[in-house]
Motif scaffolding. Structure first.
Motif, mmCIF file in Angstrom:
data_model
loop_
_atom_site.group_PDB
_atom_site.id
_atom_site.type_symbol
_atom_site.label_atom_id
_atom_site.label_comp_id
_atom_site.label_asym_id
_atom_site.label_seq_id
_atom_site.Cartn_x
_atom_site.Cartn_y
_atom_site.Cartn_z
ATOM 1 N N CYS A 9 0.802 -1.226 0.000
ATOM 2 C CA CYS A 9 0.000 0.000 0.000
ATOM 3 C C CYS A 9 0.833 1.274 0.000
ATOM 4 O O CYS A 9 0.279 2.359 -0.159
ATOM 5 N N SER A 57 1.239 4.546 -3.124
ATOM 6 C CA SER A 57 0.728 5.916 -3.230
ATOM 7 C C SER A 57 0.417 6.426 -1.823
ATOM 8 O O SER A 57 0.177 5.648 -0.898
ATOM 9 N N ARG A 81 -2.197 8.103 -0.763
ATOM 10 C CA ARG A 81 -3.588 7.881 -0.354
ATOM 11 C C ARG A 81 -3.784 6.439 0.105
ATOM 12 O O ARG A 81 -4.438 6.191 1.109
ATOM 13 N N TRP A 82 -3.217 5.474 -0.609
ATOM 14 C CA TRP A 82 -3.325 4.071 -0.194
ATOM 15 C C TRP A 82 -2.635 3.848 1.136
ATOM 16 O O TRP A 82 -3.134 3.121 1.990
ATOM 17 N N ARG A 103 -4.813 5.311 3.920
ATOM 18 C CA ARG A 103 -6.000 4.472 4.154
ATOM 19 C C ARG A 103 -5.631 3.164 4.836
ATOM 20 O O ARG A 103 -6.353 2.676 5.701
#
Length: 144
Positions: free
Chosen positions: A74, A77, A79-80, A83
């Motif tokens: 993850c 990126s 954002r990944w 999250r």
């Protein structure tokens, strides 16, 4: 700069800080899983313990291995990564709080929890939540 000219931004260099923290946490979980798999590290005659402190089992080893692999994946990126940190942080905080409750023997045999494990789950879950939620709230830079 006039209203018709496009806004120019300097290109970003390198990964975002949340990606680095996600990678660090993922590698820590992978090292923890590797230590749990090593025959000489867990000792004791009763429940297996890591360094005489953390209760471990095959299920915990699998959970730590999957968490580490997911964290490393993850971090592709920001954002990944953010999250993942939020989702995994929630899971570890829930597991930590569940360890404070009296659990059935069938659950405690599969997922042994001792005080050190509960504290570690709560601490790392809270840290992951703070890192991930802080980055998600911050978000990407918006033009003015």
């Amino acid at each position: 700069m006039t209203a018709t000219e496009p806004e120019t931004r300097a290109p970003r260099r390198g990964p975002a800080p949340v990606q680095g923290m996600g990678m660090l946490i993922g590698l820590l979980f992978l090292v923890l899983a590797a230590l749990e798999l090593m025959a000489g590290v867990p000792g004791g005659s009763g429940p297996r313990v890591l360094f005489g402190v953390l209760a471990v089992s095959g299920v915990w080893t699998l959970v730590h291995l999957l968490t580490g692999a997911a964290a490393v994946f993850c971090t592709r990126s920001s954002r990944w990564a953010a999250r993942f940190l939020v989702a995994a942080g929630v899971c570890y905080v829930v597991v930590g709080f569940a360890g404070l409750l009296p659990l059935p023997r069938a659950v405690s045999d599969v997922l042994p929890m001792n005080t050190a494990g509960i504290c570690l789950d709560l601490a790392i879950g809270t840290a992951m939540l703070i890192l991930g939620a802080g980055w998600l709230r911050r978000g990407p830079a918006r033009p003015r």
